[in-house]
Design a protein around this motif. Structure first.
Motif, PDB file in Angstrom:
ATOM      1  N   GLY A 156     -15.235  12.521  -2.323  1.00 26.31           N
ATOM      2  CA  GLY A 156     -15.520  11.560  -1.279  1.00 26.31           C
ATOM      3  C   GLY A 156     -15.238  10.127  -1.677  1.00 26.31           C
ATOM      4  N   PHE A 157     -14.777   9.913  -2.922  1.00 25.84           N
ATOM      5  CA  PHE A 157     -14.522   8.544  -3.365  1.00 25.84           C
ATOM      6  C   PHE A 157     -13.298   7.928  -2.693  1.00 25.84           C
ATOM      7  CE2 PHE A 157     -17.607   8.789  -6.773  1.00 25.84           C
ATOM      8  CZ  PHE A 157     -18.020   7.472  -6.831  1.00 25.84           C
ATOM      9  N   ASN A 161     -13.348   4.286  -1.056  1.00 25.51           N
ATOM     10  CA  ASN A 161     -12.397   3.233  -1.432  1.00 25.51           C
ATOM     11  C   ASN A 161     -11.567   2.769  -0.238  1.00 25.51           C
ATOM     12  OD1 ASN A 161     -13.207   3.260  -4.110  1.00 25.51           O
ATOM     13  ND2 ASN A 161     -11.650   4.743  -4.729  1.00 25.51           N
ATOM     14  N   TYR A 162     -11.141   3.728   0.569  1.00 28.78           N
ATOM     15  CA  TYR A 162     -10.298   3.404   1.725  1.00 28.78           C
ATOM     16  C   TYR A 162     -11.099   2.652   2.789  1.00 28.78           C
ATOM     17  CZ  TYR A 162      -7.210   4.033   5.750  1.00 28.78           C
ATOM     18  OH  TYR A 162      -6.413   3.818   6.853  1.00 28.78           O
ATOM     19  N   SER A 163     -12.356   3.056   2.989  1.00 27.14           N
ATOM     20  CA  SER A 163     -13.156   2.490   4.072  1.00 27.14           C
ATOM     21  C   SER A 163     -13.801   1.164   3.701  1.00 27.14           C
ATOM     22  CB  SER A 163     -14.256   3.477   4.481  1.00 27.14           C
ATOM     23  OG  SER A 163     -13.699   4.709   4.897  1.00 27.14           O
ATOM     24  N   TYR A 164     -14.256   1.027   2.444  1.00 25.25           N
ATOM     25  CA  TYR A 164     -15.059  -0.134   2.074  1.00 25.25           C
ATOM     26  C   TYR A 164     -14.449  -0.975   0.954  1.00 25.25           C
ATOM     27  CZ  TYR A 164     -18.397   2.776   4.600  1.00 25.25           C
ATOM     28  OH  TYR A 164     -19.014   3.557   5.538  1.00 25.25           O
ATOM     29  N   GLY A 165     -13.358  -0.489   0.324  1.00 23.82           N
ATOM     30  CA  GLY A 165     -12.700  -1.259  -0.723  1.00 23.82           C
ATOM     31  C   GLY A 165     -13.039  -0.758  -2.117  1.00 23.82           C
TER      32      GLY A 165
END
Length: 267
Positions: A156-157, A161-165
């Motif tokens: 789920g990382f 990373n994609y959603s929140y940076g």
């Protein structure tokens, strides 16, 4: 540096030596100053650590009286690392140079740390983990115990990373790494192999119940939600386990590979 004659009298020194060694004027400007006087002063203030001052001074004098070059390092009370180079003189005595090598040693320590620890989490990396695993295998073999290798893949990382940076992803990794480490016992090892893959060595497990309890604690550490920037984040984990000893001989690399394969099967 400083110059000492055959009678162990200090005949010359420079300001850099005085400043580096933090020696007072009244000591260095005294008549008939001997190298032994300086050794006594710095030994009494604790520069050589705890011990008999007189014995320490005599040991140092014996070392410098030998007609051979000598080199050693000292860490001063202020944390400064000094390299000392002594060169004997033809008619007796010696010249001694004092070099500040603090920054070089700090750089070496940083390189050593980078070679053995993960830069983000501070956990052991793959290199140090392999060494810890080999040591653990020797230890349990001697004691007639068991160990388990748990390979963890946090899932789920990429979404985080994609959603929140990446910064939020890094913070999440730090929180979960701290939780997993806290879930283990003293003597166990948790390492980050890279990305979102971690591995743990669980030492001295007295059979399946012990190992199951530790694995449940690891699962709980990862499964519990983490709140960052006001958002509740939750990820999942797959765990594969391999145990040692086995009916056949296996080395550390094979054991890690078995745990990796078991993790993929768990997915």
């Amino acid at each position: 540096g400083l110059v000492v004659d055959a009678a162990m009298r200090i005949t010359a020194f420079n300001a850099r030596y005085q400043n580096m060694m933090a020696l007072p004027d009244n000591l260095l400007n005294s008549d008939g100053l001997k190298f032994e006087d300086v050794l006594h002063y710095i030994a009494q203030r604790g520069d050589f650590g705890v011990g008999d001052v007189e014995q320490t001074v005599q040991d140092r004098l014996q070392q410098v009286r030998l007609p051979v070059p000598h080199r050693f390092e000292r860490v001063l009370a202020n944390g400064q690392t000094v390299e000392v180079l002594g060169t004997p003189l033809p008619l007796g005595g010696f010249v001694m140079l004092y070099l500040d090598v603090t920054s070089e040693r700090q750089h070496q320590e940083q390189l050593e740390r980078l070679a053995h620890f993960d830069a983000l989490t501070g956990l052991p990396n793959r290199v140090l983990f392999a060494d810890r695993l080999r040591q653990g295998m020797l230890q349990v073999s001697r004691r007639g115990e068991q160990l388990a290798v748990a390979y963890l893949d946090l899932q789920g990382f990429m979404f985080v990373n994609y959603s929140y940076g990446l910064e939020v992803g890094h913070q999440l990794l730090l929180v979960l790494a701290a939780r997993m480490k806290q879930a283990l016992r003293e003597g166990d090892t948790l390492a980050r192999l890279g990305g979102d893959e971690f591995v743990a060595v669980l030492l001295g497990a007295q059979g399946p119940p012990d190992g199951v309890t530790l694995l449940r604690r690891l699962l709980a550490a990862v499964d519990s939600p983490v709140t960052l920037l006001g958002r509740e984040l939750r990820i999942s984990v797959s765990i594969g386990v391999a145990t040692y000893p086995q009916s056949q001989d296996v080395d550390a690399e094979q054991l890690l590979r078995q745990a990796d394969q078991a993790m993929y099967q768990a997915k």
